[in-house]
Design an enzyme around this catalytic site. Structure first.
Site, short mmCIF file in Angstrom:
data_model
loop_
_atom_site.label_atom_id
_atom_site.label_comp_id
_atom_site.label_asym_id
_atom_site.label_seq_id
_atom_site.Cartn_x
_atom_site.Cartn_y
_atom_site.Cartn_z
N LYS A 71 0.83 -1.21 0.00
CA LYS A 71 0.00 0.00 0.00
C LYS A 71 0.87 1.26 0.00
CE LYS A 71 -3.70 -2.38 2.50
NZ LYS A 71 -4.61 -2.49 1.38
N CYS A 72 1.85 1.28 -0.88
CA CYS A 72 2.82 2.36 -0.93
C CYS A 72 2.78 3.02 -2.31
CB CYS A 72 4.22 1.79 -0.66
SG CYS A 72 5.58 2.95 -0.81
N GLY A 73 3.17 4.28 -2.36
CA GLY A 73 3.25 4.95 -3.65
C GLY A 73 4.24 4.30 -4.59
N TYR A 74 5.22 3.57 -4.01
CA TYR A 74 6.22 2.88 -4.83
C TYR A 74 5.82 1.45 -5.17
CZ TYR A 74 9.40 6.77 -3.85
OH TYR A 74 9.98 8.01 -3.77
N THR A 75 4.66 0.99 -4.71
CA THR A 75 4.24 -0.39 -4.95
C THR A 75 4.26 -0.78 -6.44
OG1 THR A 75 2.92 -0.40 -2.92
CG2 THR A 75 2.38 -2.08 -4.55
#
Length: 195
Positions: A71-75
């Protein structure tokens, strides 16, 4: 008297030869027990299924170790990680993913949840390990090694966010660290893989 002297000399020669043989045997044992403490090959971890993953089986391969989160912007970097894994996995390269919940609770799921998420959303086939901690008091031994110069022999670093990348050479030694914003297919990483 001569007989006694001969017996004493023979015993001395025998004992001397025995001592040398024991010394050589001891040296051999010492050499065999020497472990390269500055390589990742000393570590065993669990994969998402709970099976033991032994890093020593990666000898001779370049390895990219990355801490991941769902659940990360970098996922979306999962997609690039999978792409370079597929392209170079048969050319002496692999990726090892370590889910971690150290940053804003961005990896809250169980190992089963993570496995399902990775396969369903990004078709991940590279090895994924059980969820660990990559910083703080409960930091895993592997990440202590990756982040501490006294253990890896190269540099100190801090895991600043999800999808930080550690490059390991064919001998299991740390080479470089790239922070999250460096994409997995960035030229500096791909060129290193291809060297």
């Amino acid at each position: 008297m001569k007989k006694l002297l001969f017996t004493a000399c023979a015993a001395l020669l025998f004992f001397s030869g025995f001592t040398q043989a024991q010394s050589k045997k001891s040296d051999k044992i010492k050499k065999e027990k020497v472990v390269d403490t500055q390589s990742i090959y000393q570590f065993k971890v669990e994969d998402l299924s709970g099976e033991t993953f032994d890093f020593s089986k990666l000898k001779g391969k370049k390895v990219l170790i990355v801490n991941t989160a769902s659940k990360c912007g970098y996922t979306p970097q999962y997609e690039q990680l999978e792409a370079i894994y597929k392209e170079y996995k048969d050319k002496g390269f692999t990726i090892i993913g370590f889910p971690a919940n150290n940053f804003n609770g961005q990896e809250p799921g169980t190992n089963k949840d993570i496995e399902t998420f990775c396969k369903l959303n990004y078709g991940v086939t590279f090895p994924m390990m059980s969820k660990i901690s990559v910083k703080g008091a409960d930091m895993s031994p592997l990440y202590q090694f990756l982040t501490q110069k006294e253990k890896n022999g190269v540099k100190d670093s801090e895991v600043k966010w999800n999808f930080q990348k550690y490059l390991i050479d064919e001998k299991g030694h740390l080479v470089e660290v790239y922070f999250s914003k460096t994409k997995p297919d960035a030229p500096e990483i791909v060129n290193w893989i291809k060297q």
